[in-house]
Write a protein that holds these residues in place. Sequence first.
Motif, PDB file in Angstrom:
ATOM      1  N   ILE A  90      -8.570  -5.791   3.815  1.00  0.00           N
ATOM      2  CA  ILE A  90      -9.656  -5.304   2.963  1.00  0.00           C
ATOM      3  C   ILE A  90     -10.279  -6.467   2.197  1.00  0.00           C
ATOM      4  CG2 ILE A  90     -10.219  -3.857   0.959  1.00  0.00           C
ATOM      5  CD1 ILE A  90      -7.971  -1.922   2.058  1.00  0.00           C
ATOM      6  N   ALA A  91      -9.448  -7.345   1.663  1.00  0.00           N
ATOM      7  CA  ALA A  91      -9.963  -8.513   0.929  1.00  0.00           C
ATOM      8  C   ALA A  91     -10.791  -9.407   1.850  1.00  0.00           C
ATOM      9  CB  ALA A  91      -8.807  -9.294   0.313  1.00  0.00           C
ATOM     10  N   LEU A  92     -10.331  -9.612   3.074  1.00  0.00           N
ATOM     11  CA  LEU A  92     -11.094 -10.414   4.037  1.00  0.00           C
ATOM     12  C   LEU A  92     -12.446  -9.774   4.313  1.00  0.00           C
ATOM     13  CD1 LEU A  92     -11.327 -12.731   6.133  1.00  0.00           C
ATOM     14  CD2 LEU A  92     -10.252 -11.153   7.778  1.00  0.00           C
ATOM     15  N   TYR A  93     -12.453  -8.482   4.580  1.00  0.00           N
ATOM     16  CA  TYR A  93     -13.703  -7.793   4.882  1.00  0.00           C
ATOM     17  C   TYR A  93     -14.662  -7.861   3.684  1.00  0.00           C
ATOM     18  CZ  TYR A  93     -10.972  -5.923   8.783  1.00  0.00           C
ATOM     19  OH  TYR A  93     -10.185  -5.784   9.886  1.00  0.00           O
ATOM     20  N   GLU A  94     -14.145  -7.698   2.495  1.00  0.00           N
ATOM     21  CA  GLU A  94     -15.009  -7.770   1.312  1.00  0.00           C
ATOM     22  C   GLU A  94     -15.565  -9.178   1.128  1.00  0.00           C
ATOM     23  OE1 GLU A  94     -13.431  -4.026  -1.349  1.00  0.00           O
ATOM     24  OE2 GLU A  94     -12.479  -5.977  -1.718  1.00  0.00           O
ATOM     25  N   ARG A  95     -14.782 -10.209   1.435  1.00  0.00           N
ATOM     26  CA  ARG A  95     -15.303 -11.590   1.369  1.00  0.00           C
ATOM     27  C   ARG A  95     -16.437 -11.785   2.375  1.00  0.00           C
ATOM     28  NH1 ARG A  95      -9.855 -12.881   0.860  1.00  0.00           N
ATOM     29  NH2 ARG A  95      -9.700 -13.639   2.998  1.00  0.00           N
ATOM     30  N   PHE A  96     -16.410 -11.032   3.466  1.00  0.00           N
ATOM     31  CA  PHE A  96     -17.461 -11.107   4.479  1.00  0.00           C
ATOM     32  C   PHE A  96     -18.644 -10.206   4.158  1.00  0.00           C
ATOM     33  CE2 PHE A  96     -14.802 -13.647   7.051  1.00  0.00           C
ATOM     34  CZ  PHE A  96     -15.590 -14.167   8.064  1.00  0.00           C
ATOM     35  N   GLY A  97     -18.631  -9.538   3.021  1.00  0.00           N
ATOM     36  CA  GLY A  97     -19.757  -8.716   2.616  1.00  0.00           C
ATOM     37  C   GLY A  97     -19.683  -7.263   3.021  1.00  0.00           C
ATOM     38  N   PHE A  98     -18.544  -6.814   3.507  1.00  0.00           N
ATOM     39  CA  PHE A  98     -18.375  -5.399   3.820  1.00  0.00           C
ATOM     40  C   PHE A  98     -18.191  -4.620   2.527  1.00  0.00           C
ATOM     41  CE2 PHE A  98     -17.407  -7.169   7.924  1.00  0.00           C
ATOM     42  CZ  PHE A  98     -17.747  -6.190   8.837  1.00  0.00           C
ATOM     43  N   SER A  99     -18.768  -3.431   2.486  1.00  0.00           N
ATOM     44  CA  SER A  99     -18.647  -2.537   1.334  1.00  0.00           C
ATOM     45  C   SER A  99     -17.849  -1.312   1.738  1.00  0.00           C
ATOM     46  CB  SER A  99     -20.027  -2.069   0.860  1.00  0.00           C
ATOM     47  OG  SER A  99     -20.795  -3.172   0.474  1.00  0.00           O
ATOM     48  N   ARG A 100     -17.149  -0.755   0.777  1.00  0.00           N
ATOM     49  CA  ARG A 100     -16.406   0.490   1.002  1.00  0.00           C
ATOM     50  C   ARG A 100     -17.405   1.645   1.004  1.00  0.00           C
ATOM     51  NH1 ARG A 100     -10.821  -0.333  -2.252  1.00  0.00           N
ATOM     52  NH2 ARG A 100     -10.737  -2.605  -2.054  1.00  0.00           N
ATOM     53  N   THR A 101     -17.338   2.459   2.054  1.00  0.00           N
ATOM     54  CA  THR A 101     -18.317   3.552   2.170  1.00  0.00           C
ATOM     55  C   THR A 101     -17.690   4.933   2.230  1.00  0.00           C
ATOM     56  OG1 THR A 101     -18.356   3.329   4.575  1.00  0.00           O
ATOM     57  CG2 THR A 101     -20.006   2.078   3.326  1.00  0.00           C
ATOM     58  N   GLY A 102     -16.387   5.004   2.382  1.00  0.00           N
ATOM     59  CA  GLY A 102     -15.757   6.315   2.454  1.00  0.00           C
ATOM     60  C   GLY A 102     -14.295   6.201   2.804  1.00  0.00           C
ATOM     61  N   MET A 103     -13.687   7.365   2.981  1.00  0.00           N
ATOM     62  CA  MET A 103     -12.258   7.435   3.277  1.00  0.00           C
ATOM     63  C   MET A 103     -12.024   8.570   4.271  1.00  0.00           C
ATOM     64  SD  MET A 103      -9.332   5.984   2.063  1.00  0.00           S
ATOM     65  CE  MET A 103      -9.673   5.498   0.390  1.00  0.00           C
ATOM     66  N   ARG A 104     -11.152   8.333   5.227  1.00  0.00           N
ATOM     67  CA  ARG A 104     -10.672   9.386   6.117  1.00  0.00           C
ATOM     68  C   ARG A 104      -9.237   9.680   5.698  1.00  0.00           C
ATOM     69  NH1 ARG A 104     -13.438   6.834  11.195  1.00  0.00           N
ATOM     70  NH2 ARG A 104     -15.372   8.010  11.137  1.00  0.00           N
ATOM     71  N   THR A 105      -9.028  10.826   5.115  1.00  0.00           N
ATOM     72  CA  THR A 105      -7.725  11.200   4.592  1.00  0.00           C
ATOM     73  C   THR A 105      -6.723  11.424   5.719  1.00  0.00           C
ATOM     74  OG1 THR A 105      -8.842  12.239   2.731  1.00  0.00           O
ATOM     75  CG2 THR A 105      -6.536  12.824   3.076  1.00  0.00           C
ATOM     76  N   LYS A 106      -5.563  10.822   5.567  1.00  0.00           N
ATOM     77  CA  LYS A 106      -4.445  10.973   6.516  1.00  0.00           C
ATOM     78  C   LYS A 106      -4.865  10.683   7.957  1.00  0.00           C
ATOM     79  CE  LYS A 106      -1.974  14.124   3.531  1.00  0.00           C
ATOM     80  NZ  LYS A 106      -1.267  15.386   3.385  1.00  0.00           N
ATOM     81  N   TYR A 107      -5.695   9.685   8.132  1.00  0.00           N
ATOM     82  CA  TYR A 107      -6.238   9.344   9.449  1.00  0.00           C
ATOM     83  C   TYR A 107      -5.186   8.721  10.367  1.00  0.00           C
ATOM     84  CZ  TYR A 107      -9.313   7.191  12.907  1.00  0.00           C
ATOM     85  OH  TYR A 107      -9.923   6.806  14.075  1.00  0.00           O
ATOM     86  N   TYR A 108      -4.384   7.824   9.834  1.00  0.00           N
ATOM     87  CA  TYR A 108      -3.387   7.128  10.637  1.00  0.00           C
ATOM     88  C   TYR A 108      -2.074   7.911  10.661  1.00  0.00           C
ATOM     89  CZ  TYR A 108      -6.569   3.155  10.452  1.00  0.00           C
ATOM     90  OH  TYR A 108      -7.666   2.338  10.562  1.00  0.00           O
ATOM     91  N   GLU A 109      -1.690   8.339  11.852  1.00  0.00           N
ATOM     92  CA  GLU A 109      -0.454   9.087  12.062  1.00  0.00           C
ATOM     93  C   GLU A 109      -0.357  10.330  11.191  1.00  0.00           C
ATOM     94  OE1 GLU A 109       0.111   5.474  11.169  1.00  0.00           O
ATOM     95  OE2 GLU A 109      -0.495   5.229  13.239  1.00  0.00           O
ATOM     96  N   GLY A 110      -1.475  10.842  10.711  1.00  0.00           N
ATOM     97  CA  GLY A 110      -1.467  12.017   9.857  1.00  0.00           C
ATOM     98  C   GLY A 110      -0.873  11.769   8.492  1.00  0.00           C
ATOM     99  N   VAL A 111      -0.748  10.493   8.123  1.00  0.00           N
ATOM    100  CA  VAL A 111      -0.085  10.128   6.871  1.00  0.00           C
ATOM    101  C   VAL A 111      -0.951   9.222   5.999  1.00  0.00           C
ATOM    102  CG1 VAL A 111       1.927   8.961   5.879  1.00  0.00           C
ATOM    103  CG2 VAL A 111       2.180  10.306   7.971  1.00  0.00           C
ATOM    104  N   GLU A 112      -1.475   8.154   6.610  1.00  0.00           N
ATOM    105  CA  GLU A 112      -2.160   7.134   5.824  1.00  0.00           C
ATOM    106  C   GLU A 112      -3.678   7.249   5.941  1.00  0.00           C
ATOM    107  OE1 GLU A 112      -2.060   2.378   4.894  1.00  0.00           O
ATOM    108  OE2 GLU A 112      -0.811   3.149   6.482  1.00  0.00           O
ATOM    109  N   ASP A 113      -4.336   7.000   4.819  1.00  0.00           N
ATOM    110  CA  ASP A 113      -5.791   7.066   4.773  1.00  0.00           C
ATOM    111  C   ASP A 113      -6.425   5.852   5.425  1.00  0.00           C
ATOM    112  OD1 ASP A 113      -5.421   9.352   3.275  1.00  0.00           O
ATOM    113  OD2 ASP A 113      -5.889   8.391   1.357  1.00  0.00           O
ATOM    114  N   ALA A 114      -7.606   6.052   5.980  1.00  0.00           N
ATOM    115  CA  ALA A 114      -8.426   4.966   6.525  1.00  0.00           C
ATOM    116  C   ALA A 114      -9.598   4.742   5.572  1.00  0.00           C
ATOM    117  CB  ALA A 114      -8.948   5.321   7.902  1.00  0.00           C
ATOM    118  N   LEU A 115      -9.773   3.510   5.170  1.00  0.00           N
ATOM    119  CA  LEU A 115     -10.928   3.129   4.356  1.00  0.00           C
ATOM    120  C   LEU A 115     -12.058   2.764   5.306  1.00  0.00           C
ATOM    121  CD1 LEU A 115     -12.140   2.348   1.593  1.00  0.00           C
ATOM    122  CD2 LEU A 115     -11.128   0.080   1.918  1.00  0.00           C
TER     123      LEU A 115
END
Length: 149
Positions: free
Chosen positions: A118-143
Amino acid sequence: MSVPGTVDIRPMTKADLESVLAIEQASFPHPWRYEHFLHELASPHSFPFVAVIEGAVGGYVCLMSLFEEAEILDIVVAPHLRGRGIARALLEHAVAIAQGKQAGIMRLEVRASNRAAIALYERFGFSRTGMRTKYYEGVEDALLMEKTL
């Protein structure tokens, strides 16, 4: 594209898939399968690249570009090589390819717990635009993140 003396980035080939799969399996609880990478190699909209370090595949990126949009589908560095600028080099290359394909926006999703990415992407100018709840393995959120090119 290369980082002098350390990383050479070149198109992924079928011959790279054994190394790519080993990195994928070491990095994710539910890794992509061989067939996923074959699809990336065959698709006219996919641009998979490997980072070669000292003659061996040390990381890779799978980029999709269609019309004005690009998406990073997978970007991974071998666990023992992380922190050496390889992900940065792969990301720089992916952005350059997307710009060359006339994409106006680049998107990606990342595990919410992956602070280094996330820090790398933000250094490259990426912005957070949303969240997918429990996206990974039905447990972890995807930013969800994006960058205007």
